[in-house]
Design a protein around this motif. Structure first.
Motif, PDB file in Angstrom:
ATOM      1  N   LYS A 133      -7.170   6.023  19.931  1.00  0.00           N
ATOM      2  CA  LYS A 133      -6.792   5.428  18.643  1.00  0.00           C
ATOM      3  C   LYS A 133      -7.583   6.103  17.506  1.00  0.00           C
ATOM      4  N   ALA A 134      -8.870   6.358  17.747  1.00  0.00           N
ATOM      5  CA  ALA A 134      -9.703   6.959  16.697  1.00  0.00           C
ATOM      6  C   ALA A 134      -9.251   8.389  16.371  1.00  0.00           C
ATOM      7  N   LEU A 135      -8.675   9.070  17.361  1.00  0.00           N
ATOM      8  CA  LEU A 135      -8.270  10.473  17.154  1.00  0.00           C
ATOM      9  C   LEU A 135      -6.814  10.622  16.693  1.00  0.00           C
ATOM     10  N   GLU A 136      -6.081   9.501  16.698  1.00  0.00           N
ATOM     11  CA  GLU A 136      -4.665   9.545  16.311  1.00  0.00           C
ATOM     12  C   GLU A 136      -4.513  10.147  14.916  1.00  0.00           C
ATOM     13  N   GLY A 137      -3.768  11.247  14.824  1.00  0.00           N
ATOM     14  CA  GLY A 137      -3.507  11.859  13.511  1.00  0.00           C
ATOM     15  C   GLY A 137      -4.654  12.685  12.956  1.00  0.00           C
ATOM     16  N   ALA A 138      -5.741  12.840  13.724  1.00  0.00           N
ATOM     17  CA  ALA A 138      -6.893  13.589  13.205  1.00  0.00           C
ATOM     18  C   ALA A 138      -6.650  15.096  13.310  1.00  0.00           C
ATOM     19  N   GLY A 139      -6.988  15.823  12.248  1.00  0.00           N
ATOM     20  CA  GLY A 139      -6.927  17.280  12.292  1.00  0.00           C
ATOM     21  C   GLY A 139      -8.215  17.870  12.851  1.00  0.00           C
ATOM     22  N   VAL A 140      -9.320  17.184  12.571  1.00  0.00           N
ATOM     23  CA  VAL A 140     -10.648  17.699  12.949  1.00  0.00           C
ATOM     24  C   VAL A 140     -11.467  16.582  13.595  1.00  0.00           C
TER      25      VAL A 140
END
Ligand SMILES: NC(=O)c1ccc[n+]([C@@H]2O[C@H](COP(=O)([O-])OP(=O)(O)OC[C@H]3O[C@@H](n4cnc5c(N)ncnc54)[C@H](OP(=O)(O)O)[C@@H]3O)[C@@H](O)[C@H]2O)c1
Length: 246
Positions: A46-53
């Motif tokens: 969930k924390a990394l969803e949609g993260a570029g970096v």
């Protein structure tokens, strides 16, 4: 762009989150206290969803051989979660000269973390920083009693956590280095002299005794913790920083 900062509640992490937010990015602080655990994997997807970096500024709770398990498991979980989420850049904060101190479990653990990152599926950057000014008090406390502090004459080139955070922010917002950026403080000290300066400025009457066997940094040979010719030097001097804090 969304940045997920693992260890975003820590000394460096909290400052990197603040810098990213001030620059207009979405910055998520991910750590056990915000419901994200890189060891169990809880909350990670969930924390990394949609993260570029992903900026990895987490730390092991101990400096002994258990730190090898921490950095092995956390890096493995983070690389797998990053791949699932389509992350384009993984950044890790490591230590200048880390691969030159095989006698320290914690440094071997950080080398393992770097190797796993290099072998991983995602474009990456490694920022290697020297010892933080904020770490000096802890180093002194490990080998002190009421009258003396014992320290080896290990050369060090410490830097302010704020300058480390600035270096991490710069690398995280740039293209992946596919390698290492070394950053270091503006002044070289021996650790025993750094201890003497610290006690003098604090008006602490204890004496620093030079002892080549004292504490964790006794395991360091020569000047491997010094920034070296390619290191970018940070602006804050230790004396000024400490005087401002007193
Ligand atoms: N000390 C130095 O001089 C030095 C020099 C160069 C590089 N470094 C590197 O700098 C990095 C950051 O150090 P720091 O001093 O900023 O660390 P720190 O203040 O001790 O913060 C550690 C962070 O890691 C988080 N964390 C711990 N266990 C976790 C887990 N299982 N899952 C997710 N997050 C976890 C903590 O979260 P909670 O707050 O929720 O517990 C906290 O946010 C470290 O990797 C260290 O090797 C240190």
């Amino acid at each position: 762009m969304k940045f997920t900062v693992i260890g975003g509640t820590g000394l460096i992490g909290s400052q990197v989150v603040a810098k990213l937010a001030a620059a207009g990015h979405e910055a998520v602080a991910a750590s056990p206290s915000t419901g994200v655990d890189v060891i169990t994997g809880e909350g990670l997807d969930k924390a990394l969803e949609g993260a570029g970096v992903v900026v990895n500024l987490s730390n092991s709770p101990t400096f002994d051989d258990k730190s090898l398990d921490f950095f092995r498991t956390s890096m493995g979980n983070l690389l797998a979660a990053g791949e699932r989420a389509g992350v384009g850049h993984q950044v890790v904060l490591s230590i200048v000269g880390v691969d030159q101190v095989p006698g320290l479990d914690y440094y071997r653990a950080k080398v393992l973390q770097e190797e796993l990152l290099r072998q991983g599926p995602t474009p990456y950057s490694i920022v290697r920083a020297t010892q933080f000014f904020e770490f000096v008090d802890a180093v002194l406390s490990w080998t002190s009693d009421e009258r003396t502090v014992r320290l080896p004459a290990t050369p060090v080139q410490p830097m302010a956590a704020a300058d480390v955070a600035a270096a991490v922010h710069e690398v995280a917002t740039g293209a992946p280095l596919g390698g290492i950026r070394n950053v270091a403080g503006p002044d070289v000290f021996t650790l025993d002299d750094l201890g003497r300066l610290t006690l003098e400025l604090k008006g602490d009457g204890r004496e620093v005794v030079t002892d080549g066997t004292a504490g964790m940094f006794a395991a360091v040979d020569g000047d491997v913790l010094i920034g070296g010719p390619d290191a970018r030097l940070s602006p804050t001097h230790y004396r000024d920083w400490l005087q401002r804090k007193l």
